[in-house]
Write a protein that holds these residues in place. Structure first.
Motif, PDB file in Angstrom:
ATOM      1  N   ASP A 135       0.832  -1.200   0.000  1.00  0.00           N
ATOM      2  CA  ASP A 135       0.000   0.000   0.000  1.00  0.00           C
ATOM      3  C   ASP A 135       0.870   1.255   0.000  1.00  0.00           C
ATOM      4  OD1 ASP A 135      -1.757   2.164   0.717  1.00  0.00           O
ATOM      5  OD2 ASP A 135      -3.178   0.688   1.454  1.00  0.00           O
ATOM      6  N   THR A 136       1.017   1.873  -1.174  1.00  0.00           N
ATOM      7  CA  THR A 136       1.902   3.044  -1.310  1.00  0.00           C
ATOM      8  C   THR A 136       1.383   4.252  -0.533  1.00  0.00           C
ATOM      9  OG1 THR A 136       0.798   3.578  -3.403  1.00  0.00           O
ATOM     10  CG2 THR A 136       2.854   2.330  -3.526  1.00  0.00           C
ATOM     11  N   GLU A 137       0.064   4.426  -0.460  1.00  0.00           N
ATOM     12  CA  GLU A 137      -0.484   5.579   0.253  1.00  0.00           C
ATOM     13  C   GLU A 137      -0.225   5.470   1.755  1.00  0.00           C
ATOM     14  OE1 GLU A 137      -1.662   8.386  -1.134  1.00  0.00           O
ATOM     15  OE2 GLU A 137      -0.949   7.376  -2.959  1.00  0.00           O
ATOM     16  N   ARG A 185       2.231   3.813   3.128  1.00  0.00           N
ATOM     17  CA  ARG A 185       3.670   3.925   3.376  1.00  0.00           C
ATOM     18  C   ARG A 185       4.114   5.380   3.498  1.00  0.00           C
ATOM     19  NH1 ARG A 185       8.814   1.050   0.246  1.00  0.00           N
ATOM     20  NH2 ARG A 185      10.411   2.184   1.421  1.00  0.00           N
ATOM     21  N   LYS A 186       3.466   6.263   2.776  1.00  0.00           N
ATOM     22  CA  LYS A 186       3.808   7.681   2.878  1.00  0.00           C
ATOM     23  C   LYS A 186       3.606   8.200   4.298  1.00  0.00           C
ATOM     24  CE  LYS A 186       2.451   8.605  -1.922  1.00  0.00           C
ATOM     25  NZ  LYS A 186       1.468   9.280  -2.801  1.00  0.00           N
ATOM     26  N   VAL A 200      10.402   8.590   2.930  1.00  0.00           N
ATOM     27  CA  VAL A 200       9.767   8.755   1.619  1.00  0.00           C
ATOM     28  C   VAL A 200       9.585  10.230   1.291  1.00  0.00           C
ATOM     29  CG1 VAL A 200       7.615   8.454   0.332  1.00  0.00           C
ATOM     30  CG2 VAL A 200       8.590   6.534   1.587  1.00  0.00           C
ATOM     31  N   LEU A 230       6.261   8.737  -3.614  1.00  0.00           N
ATOM     32  CA  LEU A 230       5.989   7.317  -3.869  1.00  0.00           C
ATOM     33  C   LEU A 230       4.664   7.224  -4.624  1.00  0.00           C
ATOM     34  CD1 LEU A 230       6.958   4.386  -3.362  1.00  0.00           C
ATOM     35  CD2 LEU A 230       5.567   4.396  -1.285  1.00  0.00           C
ATOM     36  N   ASP A 231       4.752   7.000  -5.925  1.00  0.00           N
ATOM     37  CA  ASP A 231       3.565   7.018  -6.770  1.00  0.00           C
ATOM     38  C   ASP A 231       3.540   5.828  -7.718  1.00  0.00           C
ATOM     39  OD1 ASP A 231       2.560   9.531  -5.823  1.00  0.00           O
ATOM     40  OD2 ASP A 231       4.132  10.522  -6.991  1.00  0.00           O
ATOM     41  N   VAL A 232       2.340   5.328  -7.962  1.00  0.00           N
ATOM     42  CA  VAL A 232       2.141   4.308  -8.983  1.00  0.00           C
ATOM     43  C   VAL A 232       2.016   5.022 -10.327  1.00  0.00           C
ATOM     44  CG1 VAL A 232       0.676   2.448  -9.825  1.00  0.00           C
ATOM     45  CG2 VAL A 232       1.017   2.748  -7.357  1.00  0.00           C
ATOM     46  N   ILE A 276       6.405   1.820 -10.299  1.00  0.00           N
ATOM     47  CA  ILE A 276       6.443   2.716  -9.146  1.00  0.00           C
ATOM     48  C   ILE A 276       7.580   3.726  -9.301  1.00  0.00           C
ATOM     49  CG2 ILE A 276       6.605   2.846  -6.635  1.00  0.00           C
ATOM     50  CD1 ILE A 276       4.271   1.146  -7.481  1.00  0.00           C
ATOM     51  N   TRP A 312       9.734   5.991  -6.810  1.00  0.00           N
ATOM     52  CA  TRP A 312      10.020   6.126  -5.378  1.00  0.00           C
ATOM     53  C   TRP A 312      11.223   7.035  -5.201  1.00  0.00           C
ATOM     54  CZ3 TRP A 312      13.332   1.900  -2.711  1.00  0.00           C
ATOM     55  CH2 TRP A 312      13.527   2.211  -1.355  1.00  0.00           C
TER      56      TRP A 312
END
Length: 263
Positions: A81-83, A85-86, A92, A95-97, A109, A111
């Motif tokens: 889950d990138t959101e 993790r921020k 970070v 960090l974006d898809v 990704i 990063w």
């Protein structure tokens, strides 16, 4: 490759369950043409080895760890889950898809992460792919660096072009019961002018710290009921949309399938 990693995990797990520590299974050490693994950290639930990558000054790292207070599903989802993790990873910057492929489950990704002063921040563009093998009771997450036309190099960051990560998670019982082992194999080239021993120290100290933060984030999500995307369930729904998405991707100028498939 995942089958090989599972074999590695079984060998290592049986080694420590038998009470032997400080080394690496003989069958693993004697792989022809490869450098031997050197243990650099030995804790009760965390073992870290490294070995030189042949023909380079860089190391490949391998971590074997175990947790008993969170479920494999929680650990897996929090990692993806990138959101979220921020919020829990203070290093970070971005960090974006960048792109998703519903057919393969791959994501590109971007990063950007802080590096210790006085080094510049590093940025990574990588493709990741995950899978859950319910029959064999295992979860796999793989990543490697790629090029992508929508993310050119930025002068304020150093682009890391050599990066690979492969994690296998094996539940002690089921995906939704507490307890699992994991095996992480990792390498990258941070492109620093610092001596090799400095880089090795940063990785060997930073990796346990990151994994413990990941573990703490999974615990926090569990206790506070923080909403984290369930990638196990989402994957099935996304595969159902893959046919339509494949038609839409044709001719749209996005990343090619070769970049979205992990080889």
């Amino acid at each position: 490759r995942s089958a090989q990693e599972m074999k590695h995990m079984e060998n290592i797990s049986s080694l420590f369950q038998g009470g032997t520590a400080g080394g690496y299974p003989r069958s693993e050490r004697e792989t022809a043409g490869e450098q031997p693994w050197e243990m650099i950290m030995d804790k009760k639930h965390f073992k870290l080895w490294r070995r030189l990558i042949k023909g380079t000054h860089l190391y490949q790292y391998r971590v074997f760890g175990s947790y008993t207070d969170v479920t494999p599903r929680q650990f897996f989802n929090v990692q993806l889950d990138t959101e979220y993790r921020k919020k829990w990873d203070s290093l970070v910057i971005k960090l974006d898809v960048i792109e998703r492929d519903l057919a393969t489950g791959s994501e590109v990704i971007h990063w950007v992460t802080h590096f210790p002063y006085p080094m510049y921040s590093r940025d990574y563009v990588y493709v990741r792919r995950y899978s859950v093998d319910k029959e064999n009771n295992v979860m796999v997450l793989v990543s490697r660096a790629v090029e992508h036309p929508s993310v050119p190099e930025a002068p304020e960051y150093v682009r890391v072009r050599a990066y690979e990560s492969h994690m296998v998670i094996r539940p002690h019982k089921t995906f939704d019961e507490n307890g699992f082992d994991y095996l992480l194999t990792y390498s990258d080239n941070p492109q620093t002018v610092f001596p090799r021993y400095c880089v090795s120290w940063m990785v060997s100290s930073g990796m346990p710290d990151f994994l413990e933060k990941l573990h703490a984030a999974a615990l926090k999500a569990k206790k506070m009921e923080i909403e984290v995307r369930d990638y196990m369930s989402a994957r099935g729904a996304e595969e159902g949309k893959a046919g339509a998405a494949a038609g839409e991707r044709q001719g749209d100028g996005t990343c090619g399938s070769a970049q979205l498939e992990y080889a």
